[in-house]
Design an enzyme around this catalytic site. Structure first.
Site, PDB file in Angstrom:
ATOM      1  CG  HIS A  78      35.871  60.064  45.464  1.00  0.00           C
ATOM      2  ND1 HIS A  78      37.015  60.834  45.462  1.00  0.00           N
ATOM      3  CD2 HIS A  78      35.545  59.874  46.764  1.00  0.00           C
ATOM      4  CE1 HIS A  78      37.356  61.099  46.719  1.00  0.00           C
ATOM      5  NE2 HIS A  78      36.485  60.531  47.528  1.00  0.00           N
ATOM      6  N   GLY A 118      40.994  64.459  53.143  1.00  0.00           N
ATOM      7  CA  GLY A 118      42.349  64.079  53.516  1.00  0.00           C
ATOM      8  C   GLY A 118      43.189  65.197  54.090  1.00  0.00           C
ATOM      9  CG  ASN A 149      36.475  55.821  49.111  1.00  0.00           C
ATOM     10  OD1 ASN A 149      37.045  54.837  48.629  1.00  0.00           O
ATOM     11  ND2 ASN A 149      36.477  57.015  48.524  1.00  0.00           N
ATOM     12  CD  GLU A 180      33.574  62.315  49.735  1.00  0.00           C
ATOM     13  OE1 GLU A 180      33.716  61.664  50.767  1.00  0.00           O
ATOM     14  OE2 GLU A 180      34.225  62.102  48.700  1.00  0.00           O
ATOM     15  CE  LYS A 223      39.423  58.834  49.814  1.00  0.00           C
ATOM     16  NZ  LYS A 223      39.792  60.248  49.941  1.00  0.00           N
ATOM     17  CB  SER A 260      38.697  65.805  57.422  1.00  0.00           C
ATOM     18  OG  SER A 260      39.739  65.994  56.482  1.00  0.00           O
TER      19      SER A 260
HETATM   20  P1  13P Z   1      38.971  61.512  54.179  1.00  0.00           P
HETATM   21  O1  13P Z   1      37.977  60.992  55.179  1.00  0.00           O
HETATM   22  O2  13P Z   1      40.286  60.791  54.211  1.00  0.00           O
HETATM   23  O3  13P Z   1      39.084  62.997  54.231  1.00  0.00           O
HETATM   24  O4  13P Z   1      38.371  61.160  52.715  1.00  0.00           O
HETATM   25  C1  13P Z   1      37.060  61.472  52.435  1.00  0.00           C
HETATM   26  C2  13P Z   1      36.694  60.836  51.155  1.00  0.00           C
HETATM   27  O5  13P Z   1      37.171  61.209  50.102  1.00  0.00           O
HETATM   28  C3  13P Z   1      35.746  59.706  51.196  1.00  0.00           C
HETATM   29  O6  13P Z   1      35.300  59.374  49.929  1.00  0.00           O
END
Ligand code: 13P
Length: 254
Positions: free
Chosen positions: A99, A175, A12, A169, A14, A214
């Protein structure tokens, strides 16, 4: 892992990436070789602005591309939104809905997420519905209650067309570099599996359950080996081909 389910490693991006980043898509597509394809499916959900170009880059490979959100309606006066047909038209075969960043930044409710999921599935898209508790909810011992409610409200009662995927998640793990313990992930995923079987019967046993938050090359093997974890939804570490392929490579060792 779940016996009989082929795992999915999904990225993803983002709000990251411009056409300058397409080389990473090319490298992912090339690196997703026959050995990995035997073990897993791989997907990258890019910003809408890149979807067509990313899909073209991956056209001759097995790497799938997708979007990060959609509108529930098929067309109309919804400035700035994109429909599921537009995603498919741009070459996408998947969409992420619900999300936690969309829930937080745009006030999306689970009911709204369900409508989007219905749209995605109806278009034939692989539709990844995200759920997960906040830090406060976990500290309050409410994790499973939150998952139960989000599953109940965010998933459609029935669907046809695309594949429904659920991603767990934990908001506090996104993050941050923090992850739940393997035992905590196992508990959450076993709970989700039981909820899905309770609601859909045997079909619930075939739904892929992704873990996200993460995930990195260094922790992928431990997390992906957990029972009922059928792949990863990866944010930061999906921006670079070497990292996403490093996560995928964990499956060569499990
Ligand atoms: P990270 O892998 O950066 O923690 O993000 C996870 C996420 O939100 C995937 O949709």
């Amino acid at each position: 892992m779940t016996p009989g389910i082929k795992p999915l490693v999904a990225g993803n991006w983002k709000m990251n990436g411009t056409s300058a980043s397409l080389g990473e898509i090319g490298a992912m597509n090339t690196g997703f070789d026959a050995g990995l394809q035997q073990k897993i499916d791989m997907l990258v959900c890019v910003p809408a602005t890149l979807l067509f170009q990313a899909s073209e880059v991956a056209r001759n490979g097995r790497l799938q591309t997708g979007a990060q959100d959609c509108h529930a309606r098929s067309s109309g006066a919804h400035t700035g939104d994109i429909s599921v047909a537009m995603i498919a038209d741009a070459g996408g075969s998947a969409v992420i809905v619900g999300h936690s960043e969309r829930r937080a930044d745009h006030g999306e409710t689970s009911e709204a997420v369900r409508e989007k999921a219905v749209a995605g599935l109806g278009e034939g898209l692989q539709t990844i519905v995200c759920i997960g508790e906040t830090e406060e909810e976990r500290k309050g011992g409410k994790t499973l209650d939150v998952l139960k409610e989000q599953l109940a409200l965010s998933l459609p009662d029935q669907w046809q067309g695309g594949e429904l995927v659920v991603a767990y998640e934990p908001v506090w793990a996104i993050g941050t570099g923090l992850t739940p313990t393997a035992d905590d992930v196992a508990e959450a995923h076993a709970f989700m599996r039981a909820e899905l079987v309770g609601r859909y019967g045997e079909i619930g046993n075939a739904i892929r359950l992704l873990y996200g938050g993460s995930v990195k090359p260094g922790n992928a093997k431990e997390l992906m080996a957990v029972a009922n974890v059928d792949g990863a939804l990866v944010g930061g570490a999906s921006l670079k081909a070497a990292d996403l392929l490093g996560i995928a490579a964990a499956y060569l060792e499990i």
